[in-house]
Design an enzyme around this catalytic site. Structure first.
Site, PDB file in Angstrom:
ATOM      1  N   HIS A 136     -22.894 -28.598  87.997  1.00 18.54           N
ATOM      2  CA  HIS A 136     -22.796 -27.504  88.957  1.00 18.54           C
ATOM      3  C   HIS A 136     -22.135 -26.241  88.408  1.00 18.54           C
ATOM      4  O   HIS A 136     -21.200 -26.312  87.601  1.00 18.54           O
ATOM      5  CB  HIS A 136     -22.053 -27.963  90.212  1.00 18.54           C
ATOM      6  CG  HIS A 136     -20.621 -28.304  89.939  1.00 18.54           C
ATOM      7  ND1 HIS A 136     -19.624 -27.375  89.998  1.00 18.54           N
ATOM      8  CD2 HIS A 136     -20.043 -29.466  89.593  1.00 18.54           C
ATOM      9  CE1 HIS A 136     -18.472 -27.942  89.704  1.00 18.54           C
ATOM     10  NE2 HIS A 136     -18.703 -29.210  89.444  1.00 18.54           N
ATOM     11  N   HIS A 145     -28.854 -22.283  73.932  1.00 21.18           N
ATOM     12  CA  HIS A 145     -29.578 -23.550  73.753  1.00 21.18           C
ATOM     13  C   HIS A 145     -28.598 -24.699  73.935  1.00 21.18           C
ATOM     14  O   HIS A 145     -27.636 -24.823  73.180  1.00 21.18           O
ATOM     15  CB  HIS A 145     -30.216 -23.573  72.353  1.00 21.18           C
ATOM     16  CG  HIS A 145     -30.977 -24.824  72.044  1.00 21.18           C
ATOM     17  ND1 HIS A 145     -31.666 -24.989  70.872  1.00 21.18           N
ATOM     18  CD2 HIS A 145     -31.172 -25.967  72.744  1.00 21.18           C
ATOM     19  CE1 HIS A 145     -32.255 -26.178  70.862  1.00 21.18           C
ATOM     20  NE2 HIS A 145     -31.956 -26.801  71.994  1.00 21.18           N
TER      21      HIS A 145
HETATM   22  C1  LIG Z   1     -22.119 -27.950  62.780  1.00 21.72           C
HETATM   23  C2  LIG Z   1     -23.361 -27.670  61.945  1.00 21.72           C
HETATM   24  C3  LIG Z   1     -24.032 -26.389  62.467  1.00 21.72           C
HETATM   25  C4  LIG Z   1     -22.901 -27.458  60.520  1.00 21.72           C
HETATM   26  O1  LIG Z   1     -23.994 -27.311  59.704  1.00 21.72           O
HETATM   27  P1  LIG Z   1     -23.820 -26.861  58.151  1.00 21.72           P
HETATM   28  O2  LIG Z   1     -23.177 -25.531  58.110  1.00 21.72           O
HETATM   29  O3  LIG Z   1     -25.134 -27.074  57.471  1.00 21.72           O
HETATM   30  O4  LIG Z   1     -22.716 -27.856  57.647  1.00 21.72           O
HETATM   31  P2  LIG Z   1     -22.778 -29.052  56.563  1.00 21.72           P
HETATM   32  O5  LIG Z   1     -23.762 -30.092  56.965  1.00 21.72           O
HETATM   33  O6  LIG Z   1     -22.910 -28.404  55.220  1.00 21.72           O
HETATM   34  O7  LIG Z   1     -21.321 -29.649  56.718  1.00 21.72           O
HETATM   35  C5  LIG Z   1     -20.150 -28.904  56.422  1.00 21.72           C
HETATM   36  C6  LIG Z   1     -18.941 -29.752  56.792  1.00 21.72           C
HETATM   37  O8  LIG Z   1     -18.859 -29.850  58.231  1.00 21.72           O
HETATM   38  C7  LIG Z   1     -18.924 -31.226  58.633  1.00 21.72           C
HETATM   39  N1  LIG Z   1     -19.776 -31.291  59.816  1.00 21.72           N
HETATM   40  C8  LIG Z   1     -21.080 -30.948  59.919  1.00 21.72           C
HETATM   41  N2  LIG Z   1     -21.533 -31.126  61.153  1.00 21.72           N
HETATM   42  C9  LIG Z   1     -20.500 -31.610  61.857  1.00 21.72           C
HETATM   43  C10 LIG Z   1     -20.371 -32.013  63.206  1.00 21.72           C
HETATM   44  N3  LIG Z   1     -21.399 -31.934  64.048  1.00 21.72           N
HETATM   45  N4  LIG Z   1     -19.176 -32.464  63.621  1.00 21.72           N
HETATM   46  C11 LIG Z   1     -18.124 -32.564  62.743  1.00 21.72           C
HETATM   47  N5  LIG Z   1     -18.195 -32.193  61.451  1.00 21.72           N
HETATM   48  C12 LIG Z   1     -19.371 -31.718  61.021  1.00 21.72           C
HETATM   49  C13 LIG Z   1     -19.551 -31.970  57.446  1.00 21.72           C
HETATM   50  O9  LIG Z   1     -19.170 -33.314  57.427  1.00 21.72           O
HETATM   51  C14 LIG Z   1     -19.020 -31.181  56.292  1.00 21.72           C
HETATM   52  O10 LIG Z   1     -17.681 -31.587  56.034  1.00 21.72           O
HETATM   53  P3  LIG Z   1     -17.105 -31.737  54.529  1.00 21.72           P
HETATM   54  O11 LIG Z   1     -17.149 -30.337  53.993  1.00 21.72           O
HETATM   55  O12 LIG Z   1     -15.727 -32.282  54.744  1.00 21.72           O
HETATM   56  O13 LIG Z   1     -18.052 -32.666  53.837  1.00 21.72           O
HETATM   57  C15 LIG Z   1     -24.386 -28.811  62.029  1.00 21.72           C
HETATM   58  O14 LIG Z   1     -23.979 -29.953  61.284  1.00 21.72           O
HETATM   59  C16 LIG Z   1     -24.685 -29.284  63.436  1.00 21.72           C
HETATM   60  O15 LIG Z   1     -24.051 -30.182  63.979  1.00 21.72           O
HETATM   61  N6  LIG Z   1     -25.700 -28.629  64.072  1.00 21.72           N
HETATM   62  C17 LIG Z   1     -26.169 -28.955  65.393  1.00 21.72           C
HETATM   63  C18 LIG Z   1     -27.676 -29.046  65.321  1.00 21.72           C
HETATM   64  C19 LIG Z   1     -28.304 -29.373  66.637  1.00 21.72           C
HETATM   65  O16 LIG Z   1     -27.846 -30.168  67.425  1.00 21.72           O
HETATM   66  N7  LIG Z   1     -29.422 -28.709  66.875  1.00 21.72           N
HETATM   67  C20 LIG Z   1     -30.219 -28.891  68.043  1.00 21.72           C
HETATM   68  C21 LIG Z   1     -31.662 -28.985  67.659  1.00 21.72           C
HETATM   69  S1  LIG Z   1     -32.687 -29.392  69.006  1.00 21.72           S
END
Ligand SMILES: CC(C)(COP(=O)(O)OP(=O)(O)OC[C@H]1O[C@@H](n2cnc3c(N)ncnc32)[C@H](O)[C@@H]1OP(=O)(O)O)[C@@H](O)C(=O)NCCC(=O)NCCS
Length: 206
Positions: A136, A145
């Site tokens: 709500h 998104h």
């Molecule tokens: C948060 C996010 C944007 C980071 O992406 P990125 O910049 O490519 O980051 P990386 O994968 O290189 O990870 C960088 C660090 O963050 C950490 N990390 C990445 N995603 C994380 C998350 N969701 N929660 C906690 N830590 C996260 C990684 O473990 C890494 O840590 P390290 O440096 O200690 O190894 C991505 O992981 C994410 O969760 N995106 C959401 C995507 C989504 O749900 N999209 C919807 C599509 S329908």
């Protein structure tokens, strides 16, 4: 059934095609994309690029939809469609639930099993993805998104172009700023600043 064209010919466009097929509201007659994933998606042909918009409008196609996942690009392409004289309907999968008091902006998208609760407002070009719950009084900014399987408790505000990553949970009353990114699986228990990137349980800056 009126015709509609989609901007975008990637994976997200496939989902949008099936939303319109399921709802029966529009007949998706073509896709426009400078770099399409394939010549056709689910039987819908890629016609060309957005350069074709004026011709399609002259041919009587009044409606268009931005089927692009990237939030900033989706917002920009929405402006392109409006400038070309198209109308941007909302798209609601028949298996979504929209409360009678909820409002949906132009070009917004509600996927299957999405919930938009009482007195919520989803701005133009917002996405509530598969199985995401916005409870709500939620306010979703333009081109924001809420990814699959998220749970937003009551009174949560999501700023323009912000992404709430898949499976996140957001405590009541939280504000997530414009252009922020909440990582997948986060528990958001404090407000998130505009442009911030947070993740984890509880969510902290990444
Ligand atoms: C948060 C996010 C944007 C980071 O992406 P990125 O910049 O490519 O980051 P990386 O994968 O290189 O990870 C960088 C660090 O963050 C950490 N990390 C990445 N995603 C994380 C998350 N969701 N929660 C906690 N830590 C996260 C990684 O473990 C890494 O840590 P390290 O440096 O200690 O190894 C991505 O992981 C994410 O969760 N995106 C959401 C995507 C989504 O749900 N999209 C919807 C599509 S329908």
């Amino acid at each position: 059934v009126p015709p509609i064209v989609l901007l975008g010919a990637g994976p997200h466009a496939k989902v949008v095609i099936e939303v319109f097929r399921a709802s029966g509201a529009f007949d998706v007659v073509g896709l426009l994309d400078p770099a399409p994933a394939a010549p056709a998606l689910l039987g819908v042909p890629v016609l060309g690029t957005e350069d074709l918009l004026p011709a399609l409008r002259r041919q009587g196609v009044e409606h268009a939809f931005v089927a692009v996942g990237g939030n900033a690009l989706r917002q920009r392409l929405g402006q392109v469609l409006l400038a070309a004289g198209f109308r941007l309907p909302g798209a609601i999968h028949p298996a979504a639930f929209v409360a009678p008091s909820a409002r949906l902006g132009d070009g917004a998208l509600l996927m299957a099993r999405a919930v938009l609760g009482t007195d919520c407002a989803a701005g133009p070009l917002a996405i509530v993805n598969t199985g995401a719950v916005v409870d709500h009084d939620g306010l979703l900014g333009p081109a924001s998104h809420v990814a699959p399987g998220c749970t937003l408790a009551g009174n949560v505000t999501v700023g323009a172009r912000a992404l709430v990553g898949t499976g996140s949970a957001v405590r009541p009353g939280i504000t997530i700023g414009e252009d922020a990114v909440v990582g997948a699986g986060a528990a958001v228990v404090r407000d998130v600043a505009a442009g911030a990137r947070v993740g984890g349980v509880p969510a902290r800056p990444l």
